[in-house]
Write a protein that holds these residues in place. Structure first.
Motif, PDB file in Angstrom:
ATOM      1  N   LYS A 379      45.372  41.008  34.518  1.00 31.05           N
ATOM      2  CA  LYS A 379      45.597  39.667  35.086  1.00 31.05           C
ATOM      3  C   LYS A 379      44.337  39.101  35.748  1.00 31.05           C
ATOM      4  O   LYS A 379      44.204  37.877  35.885  1.00 31.05           O
ATOM      5  N   TYR A 380      43.406  39.966  36.157  1.00 38.44           N
ATOM      6  CA  TYR A 380      42.181  39.489  36.787  1.00 38.44           C
ATOM      7  C   TYR A 380      41.192  38.937  35.760  1.00 38.44           C
ATOM      8  O   TYR A 380      40.213  38.291  36.115  1.00 38.44           O
ATOM      9  N   GLY A 381      41.442  39.211  34.475  1.00 39.33           N
ATOM     10  CA  GLY A 381      40.525  38.757  33.432  1.00 39.33           C
ATOM     11  C   GLY A 381      40.474  37.257  33.287  1.00 39.33           C
ATOM     12  O   GLY A 381      39.477  36.697  32.818  1.00 39.33           O
ATOM     13  N   GLU A 382      41.540  36.576  33.712  1.00 36.62           N
ATOM     14  CA  GLU A 382      41.649  35.128  33.465  1.00 36.62           C
ATOM     15  C   GLU A 382      40.529  34.331  34.122  1.00 36.62           C
ATOM     16  O   GLU A 382      39.963  33.424  33.515  1.00 36.62           O
ATOM     17  N   ILE A 383      40.193  34.673  35.360  1.00 39.92           N
ATOM     18  CA  ILE A 383      39.138  33.885  36.034  1.00 39.92           C
ATOM     19  C   ILE A 383      37.767  34.121  35.385  1.00 39.92           C
ATOM     20  O   ILE A 383      36.922  33.228  35.381  1.00 39.92           O
ATOM     21  N   PHE A 384      37.564  35.309  34.833  1.00 36.81           N
ATOM     22  CA  PHE A 384      36.325  35.572  34.106  1.00 36.81           C
ATOM     23  C   PHE A 384      36.337  34.848  32.757  1.00 36.81           C
ATOM     24  O   PHE A 384      35.319  34.324  32.316  1.00 36.81           O
ATOM     25  N   ASP A 385      37.494  34.807  32.118  1.00 34.95           N
ATOM     26  CA  ASP A 385      37.612  34.109  30.838  1.00 34.95           C
ATOM     27  C   ASP A 385      37.320  32.612  31.007  1.00 34.95           C
ATOM     28  O   ASP A 385      36.727  31.972  30.138  1.00 34.95           O
ATOM     29  N   LYS A 386      37.734  32.065  32.136  1.00 35.07           N
ATOM     30  CA  LYS A 386      37.468  30.648  32.418  1.00 35.07           C
ATOM     31  C   LYS A 386      36.059  30.443  32.982  1.00 35.07           C
ATOM     32  O   LYS A 386      35.646  29.309  33.210  1.00 35.07           O
ATOM     33  N   ASN A 387      35.370  31.556  33.250  1.00 37.65           N
ATOM     34  CA  ASN A 387      34.048  31.524  33.887  1.00 37.65           C
ATOM     35  C   ASN A 387      34.111  30.739  35.204  1.00 37.65           C
ATOM     36  O   ASN A 387      33.233  29.932  35.514  1.00 37.65           O
ATOM     37  N   ASP A 388      35.176  31.027  35.963  1.00 37.22           N
ATOM     38  CA  ASP A 388      35.418  30.363  37.246  1.00 37.22           C
ATOM     39  C   ASP A 388      34.556  31.043  38.316  1.00 37.22           C
ATOM     40  O   ASP A 388      34.976  31.997  38.977  1.00 37.22           O
ATOM     41  N   LEU A 389      33.347  30.541  38.483  1.00 36.40           N
ATOM     42  CA  LEU A 389      32.345  31.238  39.297  1.00 36.40           C
ATOM     43  C   LEU A 389      32.739  31.352  40.770  1.00 36.40           C
ATOM     44  O   LEU A 389      32.464  32.368  41.408  1.00 36.40           O
ATOM     45  N   LYS A 390      33.396  30.334  41.285  1.00 38.03           N
ATOM     46  CA  LYS A 390      33.806  30.388  42.702  1.00 38.03           C
ATOM     47  C   LYS A 390      34.838  31.494  42.925  1.00 38.03           C
ATOM     48  O   LYS A 390      34.727  32.279  43.871  1.00 38.03           O
ATOM     49  N   SER A 391      35.832  31.567  42.045  1.00 44.57           N
ATOM     50  CA  SER A 391      36.861  32.608  42.172  1.00 44.57           C
ATOM     51  C   SER A 391      36.277  33.999  41.952  1.00 44.57           C
ATOM     52  O   SER A 391      36.676  34.965  42.605  1.00 44.57           O
ATOM     53  N   ILE A 392      35.320  34.091  41.026  1.00 42.94           N
ATOM     54  CA  ILE A 392      34.662  35.381  40.754  1.00 42.94           C
ATOM     55  C   ILE A 392      33.909  35.849  41.996  1.00 42.94           C
ATOM     56  O   ILE A 392      34.008  37.009  42.409  1.00 42.94           O
ATOM     57  N   GLU A 393      33.184  34.940  42.618  1.00 41.99           N
ATOM     58  CA  GLU A 393      32.431  35.291  43.831  1.00 41.99           C
ATOM     59  C   GLU A 393      33.377  35.703  44.962  1.00 41.99           C
ATOM     60  O   GLU A 393      33.104  36.648  45.700  1.00 41.99           O
ATOM     61  N   ASN A 394      34.518  35.011  45.061  1.00 43.65           N
ATOM     62  CA  ASN A 394      35.487  35.332  46.117  1.00 43.65           C
ATOM     63  C   ASN A 394      36.080  36.731  45.955  1.00 43.65           C
ATOM     64  O   ASN A 394      36.399  37.383  46.948  1.00 43.65           O
ATOM     65  N   LEU A 395      36.247  37.160  44.701  1.00 40.95           N
ATOM     66  CA  LEU A 395      36.811  38.496  44.457  1.00 40.95           C
ATOM     67  C   LEU A 395      36.028  39.569  45.191  1.00 40.95           C
ATOM     68  O   LEU A 395      36.606  40.459  45.812  1.00 40.95           O
ATOM     69  N   SER A 396      34.712  39.495  45.111  1.00 40.94           N
ATOM     70  CA  SER A 396      33.883  40.546  45.721  1.00 40.94           C
ATOM     71  C   SER A 396      33.893  40.463  47.241  1.00 40.94           C
ATOM     72  O   SER A 396      33.512  41.416  47.925  1.00 40.94           O
ATOM     73  N   LYS A 397      34.342  39.318  47.772  1.00 43.77           N
ATOM     74  CA  LYS A 397      34.478  39.201  49.230  1.00 43.77           C
ATOM     75  C   LYS A 397      35.810  39.776  49.692  1.00 43.77           C
ATOM     76  O   LYS A 397      35.941  40.246  50.815  1.00 43.77           O
ATOM     77  N   ILE A 398      36.805  39.718  48.803  1.00 45.22           N
ATOM     78  CA  ILE A 398      38.148  40.201  49.144  1.00 45.22           C
ATOM     79  C   ILE A 398      38.197  41.725  49.177  1.00 45.22           C
ATOM     80  O   ILE A 398      38.838  42.330  50.020  1.00 45.22           O
ATOM     81  N   SER A 399      37.509  42.378  48.219  1.00 50.21           N
ATOM     82  CA  SER A 399      37.578  43.840  48.122  1.00 50.21           C
ATOM     83  C   SER A 399      36.225  44.434  47.765  1.00 50.21           C
ATOM     84  O   SER A 399      35.547  43.969  46.849  1.00 50.21           O
ATOM     85  N   LEU A 400      35.855  45.483  48.507  1.00 47.40           N
ATOM     86  CA  LEU A 400      34.588  46.181  48.243  1.00 47.40           C
ATOM     87  C   LEU A 400      34.583  46.904  46.903  1.00 47.40           C
ATOM     88  O   LEU A 400      33.534  47.267  46.386  1.00 47.40           O
TER      89      LEU A 400
END
Length: 431
Positions: A379-400
């Motif tokens: 389910k996490y693949g969707e934001i990468f598939d859309k190349n949603d850069l803001k959401s991708i950057e937020n992921l790494s802030k949510i979890s180490l």
């Protein structure tokens, strides 16, 4: 079922560390069963220690296997067991290749509840059986919502057994040794690991950290905090016995929703009679019974207090240690693992061989590396598939977990597929 020897092919991304111990100890112990002949193949390398044990026990293996050879061996095997976690080479193989007719089981060496080690319905569609290494995986959303239940899920503890620690005798020593064995990486260790250690202000305590990973970063932090004299870093060790002999407690504060399942280091420490002190994550709750075979702390403060209590109250520590040993040998025996797998093998042999193909959005030999990465993420693949850069950057802030250089992150995928422009961009974004 006709009486013959059946060939079982074990496919693993690499071999060494925890999964290596589990698989090797299982194969060594199960050799007396002449009905099944086992072979290990790895897409990456098999470390030297593992190779020495395999050769010493006459177990066939092959590392750095190419796809053509692997497909031929799958075709000629009666059963294939895929030792699964999110690894770039394994997903590259699964997503890109069509397999000839085969019987196949996946054994998930991660719990599936924490990305990037995440389950997906496409993953479950692939094998005849998908086997968890902990009952906690039954609670994962992707499992609960999977429509084709028809008995594909089972749970078999991922244990390398405890025979190799049963003769370890604890040694008298100076001071109070607080032990940790495992990956030195904040995708597994609690992010406040050093804060916790710092609060354990026992004058004669020594923290012994056994394991490979990002040791240099942790060492630097230890020096900055003025704790250098309190810590011993051994790096990865082939023989853990000398350390288990001198640990007074096994302090194992892991990150919330870490990827672990049936933790071999935790089982081994309990098997030697060392009191485990853990946080109340799902895995630890399944493995340690609070105040009976160890201490399950509700928070960091309770964790620190528990270590101090074990230092001050040796009688209590000895009682918990005795129960820890009894429970470990009862629950994490390799004989139980062998029995469970024999059942699965016999059930598999009742099935006809079927061809296999990845059922996700991206599939086939033309799939690009970044698309393989997307397929690995459920389910996490969707934001990468859309190349949603803001959401991708937020992921790494949510979890180490997303920042690790291994463990199925974009950084690990980039290390294997270094020319992929999307992986490069995402890796820089999540650094």
């Amino acid at each position: 079922m006709e009486s013959k020897n059946y060939n079982i092919l074990h496919l693993s991304p690499h071999l060494g560390g925890g999964v290596g111990r589990v698989l090797i100890n299982y194969l060594v112990k199960t050799k007396i069963n002449e009905k099944f002949e086992h072979k290990i193949v790895c897409l990456d390398t098999i470390n030297q220690n593992a190779q020495d044990i395999l050769m010493g026990n006459d177990i066939t293996f092959e590392e750095l296997i190419n796809y053509k050879s692997l497909i031929a061996q799958i075709k000629n095997s009666d059963i294939v067991v895929v030792h699964w976690w999110n690894h770039p080479l394994l997903f590259d193989f699964l997503v890109k290749t069509k397999l000839p007719p085969c019987r196949i089981a996946f054994w998930a060496h991660v719990s599936g509840n924490e990305a990037p080690h995440i389950f997906s319905h496409a993953l479950f569609d692939y094998p005849d059986y998908f086997i968890f290494t902990t009952p906690m995986s039954y609670l994962v959303d992707e499992v609960v919502s999977y429509p084709k239940t028809h008995g594909i899920f089972r749970a078999i503890w991922s244990t390398g057994g405890l025979d190799h620690v049963k003769n370890i005798i604890r040694k008298e020593h100076h001071g109070f040794n607080v032990g940790y064995i495992g990956t030195v990486d904040y995708s597994k260790m609690h992010p406040n690991f050093l804060n916790i250690c710092e609060k354990i202000d026992i004058s004669e305590s020594k923290f012994i950290i056994c394991g490979g990973g990002h040791i240099d970063e942790l060492k630097e932090e230890v020096v900055k905090r003025g704790l250098k004299d309190k810590f011993v870093f051994t790096g990865f060790v082939d023989d853990i016995a000398p350390y288990l002999e001198i640990f007074d407690v096994f302090a194992y504060p892991l990150a919330t929703n870490h990827y672990g399942t049936c933790d071999q280091a935790l089982a081994e420490a309990m098997g030697v009679g060392i009191v485990p002190i853990v946080l109340n994550n799902n895995m630890e709750n399944y493995m340690v019974h609070n105040m009976y075979s160890g201490i399950v702390a509700a928070n960091e403060e309770e964790f620190v207090s528990a270590v101090k209590e074990m230092y001050q109250n040796k009688g209590f520590r000895d009682r918990l240690g005795t129960k820890a040993k009894e429970e470990a040998f009862r629950r994490f025996s390799i004989d139980e693992t062998i029995k469970e797998w024999d059942y699965v093998f016999h059930k598999l042999l009742e099935n006809e061989k079927l061809p296999r193909k990845w059922s996700g959005k991206y599939s086939g030999e033309d799939t690009k590396p970044y698309q393989v990465f997307i397929e690995s993420l459920g389910k996490y693949g969707e934001i990468f598939d859309k190349n949603d850069l803001k959401s991708i950057e937020n992921l790494s802030k949510i979890s180490l977990s997303w920042k690790s250089k291994s463990k199925g992150t974009v950084h690990q995928y980039r290390s294997f597929f270094s020319d992929d422009k999307f992986l490069i961009k995402w890796s820089e974004l999540m650094a």
